[in-house]
Scaffold this active site. Structure first.
Site, PDB file in Angstrom:
ATOM      1  N   THR A  83       2.886  -9.499  -3.220  1.00 15.63           N
ATOM      2  CA  THR A  83       3.778  -9.435  -4.375  1.00 15.63           C
ATOM      3  C   THR A  83       4.007  -7.970  -4.690  1.00 15.63           C
ATOM      4  OG1 THR A  83       3.911  -9.791  -6.778  1.00 15.63           O
ATOM      5  CG2 THR A  83       1.723  -9.731  -5.821  1.00 15.63           C
ATOM      6  N   CYS A 196      11.079  -7.636  -5.030  1.00 16.91           N
ATOM      7  CA  CYS A 196      10.306  -8.793  -5.451  1.00 16.91           C
ATOM      8  C   CYS A 196      10.235  -9.689  -4.228  1.00 16.91           C
ATOM      9  CB  CYS A 196      10.969  -9.516  -6.625  1.00 16.91           C
ATOM     10  SG  CYS A 196      10.190 -11.095  -7.041  1.00 16.91           S
TER      11      CYS A 196
END
Length: 230
Positions: A83, A196
């Site tokens: 992430t 992202c």
């Protein structure tokens, strides 16, 4: 072959992409029946998102540090945090473990420099776009970072949390992203970072003329090549 410790589940949809990508690269590089040596610790994203929303980054660091320590104890040689946003607490995690974390922004900066990109658009969660923990890695590499205006930041963030992390892919949301990318291109961006790990589920190179840098693919490739010593 070194063992990759994946700290995933943020969200699990993008962690799937990591697992697939590292195995495809190892197979491509080594041939035959080779696959990657991977240890995966997948956290409950609801707990992490609650920490984000409440600004309790210390608690999220505790959760992820415990998971990272489990990966180390299980035999991982290094860790990739699957992430972008939670690299905010990467320094705290690194301080509690004895194996290296491969930083997603540093891997991305290396790729941008290889492609001679010195001014780049950054899309991601509002935390990644507006806070310094991620952008500073790019800036320190000599790369200028552009982010959307306030309305664009909210739109990008809302689509991530209300759609992409739930596996919802919407053509109208893709159109919104592409309008934002176009506006950043007009401001001089030479490429766009999909900052992202879920954005790559929605946007790809085929969707825009601006060079696309998918951090999930870049990070996974870095991990795969490190695992086989390349």
């Amino acid at each position: 072959m070194k063992t990759i410790g994946m700290l995933g589940g943020m969200s699990w949809e993008s962690t799937v992409t990591y697992y697939q990508a590292v195995n495809e690269i190892v197979k491509r590089e080594l041939g035959g029946l080779h696959s990657a040596k991977v240890l995966l610790y997948s956290v409950d994203f609801a707990e992490i998102e609650k920490c984000q929303a409440e600004g309790d980054w210390d608690k999220s660091a505790d959760i992820l540090s415990a998971a990272a320590l489990n990966l180390e104890n299980a035999g991982a040689d290094f860790i990739v945090i699957c992430t972008n946003t939670m690299h905010k607490v990467a320094p705290q995690i690194q301080n509690r473990i004895g194996i290296p974390i491969i930083h997603i922004a540093e891997a991305t900066a290396d790729e941008l420099k290889q492609q001679n990109v010195s001014k780049v658009a950054l899309l991601g969660t509002k935390y990644t776009m507006t806070q310094d923990f991620y952008k500073d890695k790019l800036i320190s590499a000599g790369i200028e970072v552009l982010i959307p205006d306030e309305q664009g930041i909210e739109a990008v963030n809302d689509i991530i949390y209300n759609e992409l992390v739930l596996g919802i892919i919407s053509e109208s949301s893709k159109a919104k992203y592409l309008r934002i990318i176009d506006a950043l291109s007009k401001r001089g961006a030479q490429g766009v970072i999909l900052g992202c790990t879920e954005i790559g589920l929605l946007i790809g190179q085929k969707d825009t003329e601006l060079p696309v840098f998918d951090t999930t693919q870049i990070h996974a490739a870095k991990a795969a090549m490190l695992s086989i010593g390349k």
